[in-house]
Each structure stands twice: as C-alpha cells, then as structure tokens.
Design an enzyme around this catalytic site. Sequence first.
Site, PDB file in Angstrom:
ATOM      1  N   SER A   1       2.156   4.774   6.984  1.00  0.00           N
ATOM      2  CA  SER A   1       1.514   5.988   6.481  1.00  0.00           C
ATOM      3  C   SER A   1       1.815   7.204   7.345  1.00  0.00           C
ATOM      4  O   SER A   1       1.929   8.323   6.837  1.00  0.00           O
ATOM      5  CB  SER A   1      -0.002   5.781   6.392  1.00  0.00           C
TER       6      SER A   1
ATOM      7  N   HIS B   1      -2.242   9.267  10.225  1.00  0.00           N
ATOM      8  CA  HIS B   1      -1.843  10.236   9.204  1.00  0.00           C
ATOM      9  C   HIS B   1      -1.675  11.625   9.818  1.00  0.00           C
ATOM     10  O   HIS B   1      -0.678  12.313   9.571  1.00  0.00           O
ATOM     11  CB  HIS B   1      -2.898  10.302   8.096  1.00  0.00           C
TER      12      HIS B   1
END
Length: 379
Positions: A186, A238
């Site tokens: 991610s 992230h």
Amino acid sequence: MGASSYMDIERRGSRTIHPMQNPPPMAAPAVAYYGGRFNRRSRGAWIIILFVVVNIAVFIVTMFVNDCPKDSGSSCTLRFLGRFSFQPLRENPLFGPSSHTLQKMGALVWDKMIHEHQGWRLITCIWLHAGVVHILANMLSLLFIGVRLEQEFGFVRIGIVYLVSAFGGSVMSALFIQNGVSVGASGALFGLLGAMLSELITNWTIYANKFAALLTLIFIIVVNLAFGLLPHVDNFAHLGGFISGFLLGFVFLVRPQFGWVRLKDLPPGYDTNSVVKSKYMAYQYILGLLALILLIIGYTVGLVMLFRGENANKHCSWCHYLDCVPTSRWSCDNRVISCQELASDNSFTLTCNDGKTKIYSMSNVTEASKKELCIQQCS
C-alpha cells in the site's frame, strides 16, 4: 500538401510556432511539438506487471509455508485447499496466513528489526500480504494506477517511484507503530498517487481542465487515506509512501514545456529561432531541487531515529490519530496477540502480553485450540 501549407500556423495555448519564410521546395511543413521525439512509440508496462507477478508469487509461497492444517487442524477456512487453506476467520478475516507466518516471511516488526538487527524487514514487508482480500485490492489498484503511469513515463522512473515510496512507507510505519505486524504494497501504491499529484502540479501549464483533474485526484487521495483511519490498517505506511511519492514526482515526472524540441529532431530547414530553447520552466527546476533536498533530509532523519530505537509518537502526541480514530465500535489497539504458556499435570495457564491470565483444563486440548483460546483471551 500544397505550397500554401508553408504559411500555416499551428497554435497551442499562448505559444505559436512559425515556419520559415520562403522555405525551400522540399522543406517540411510547420509542426507543433511537445516533448520527446516525433512519432514517439507508446511504451509498454512490463515493470508493473512484474511487480504484480512477484507479489502474487510471494503470497502463494507464504500460504505454502503457513500450512494451516498442520497447526490449526479442522478449524482452517476452505479446508479443501489443503496446505493452502486459510487461517480461521476469527484469526485472519482477510483469508490469509497467520501472523506468525508473516513474521517468519519478513513482515515489519519493530522489535525484531531493532533488537534483532533485522533491518531487511523494511524491504521484505512490501512484498507480503495479509490475505486474498488484501492482495486483490492492492494488485488491482496497482494495475489501474501503475500501467498508465509506466506507459507515460517509462519503467525506470515508475519503478524508482514505486520502490522508494514503498521503503518510505516502511520507515514511517516502523517509526510510529512499534507493537504490531505490518505488511503490504500500500505504501508503494500511495506513492504512485502522490507522484500523480506532484506531476500534475509541476506540469500545470500543459494540462487542459487542470482544476477538474486536481479536484478529482485530491478526492481520490483523501478517500483512500480516510479508509486508513480504520483499525488494523497501517495508515502510516500510506502516509510515508504518499509523501515519498509526492516528492519523487517533482524529481522524476517532469515534462518538457510546450514548444520545446531537440534541435536534432527538427525537420531540415526549420526556423530554430521559433523553438522554445529551455526544456523546463524555472519553477520546475526549483520544485525538483527542493523535493530532492527534502527527500534526502527526511530519509536521513527517519532512518537515524529508527535505528536509534526512537518512538516518533513521543515527538508528536496527536499523530496516532492519523493511523486510527477510536470510536465506541472499535479500538485502535494493534498489538501482536501472543501468550505465554505454563503447563502443569491437569491444567495450563495462558498469560497475555498485558498480564491477563487464565487457567484452562488440559483435557482434549490441541496446539490449535490453545491458539484460539489465546486469541479469545487477549483480543
């Protein structure tokens, strides 16, 4: 085309390219040009496909190593898959391996990385996934975002953005989350999103409908980051990936300004005085230099803090809310669930990491059922 075509003028925005006056009979007509070469072939997207294949292959190997029936017996999910069946959904709702297997395969675990000097986990964790749901979501997103970017900018630049962003996500995750297990690509995906945003900003003058594109991209980024506020999602990875990719975009995804062309690519007899001389605008150079400086400083400071064993939360008392917002419906405790066992003749005692203790009978207890009891007791 007839001779009259030599007096044509093609206009793009506020820039005009004029052909030579009184050109030779065989001279080429006026050409409006932007970046690269004439008749430039579209690129493929093999590096993104390779990343997808590697991630899937690593997940298959992880499930092979996990071997759920060996430890969890009949409680495995989709038992007909045999060795590749998944851990009980109570333990892993994403249809994947156990936390222990992920740690064995190289998941990001702060304690092992710092106290056992396993810094390589910053890299290996980006190729691991917690389950089928996890890897499907990431790989579909990677194909959707990455293929177009690679076709636009080539495999070298997009490969660098992907890998460096993933590493940046790992570093930020390890700085802020020191009692959990983190895996996934991610951070790299958010790096590509960040690079898309900075690419739009640094190449602002050549875009049409730029404000609509900017608002759409910001909306997508905000929505995805908002999902990271849910429990058991590593939003620091992230954020670290996004910031890295955003800065890398200013360095690697710069397009030449409209009207620039290599002199060797001009048709014979073309008026070179009408061609834009500078490949990039001044603000593009400035943004690229500032971004590179910030990247170097950020990675240096982050790695020094990390390997000195510092907890970044001590320097930012509110930053934990960037990873998870607690509500009445869920907690933001991302501890690794494990128990210490003390056995006697007819009973055994399980002790959680927080000291919670409970005694159980030894009758008809398997290792798999002990693991289930540990999860129930310490969750």
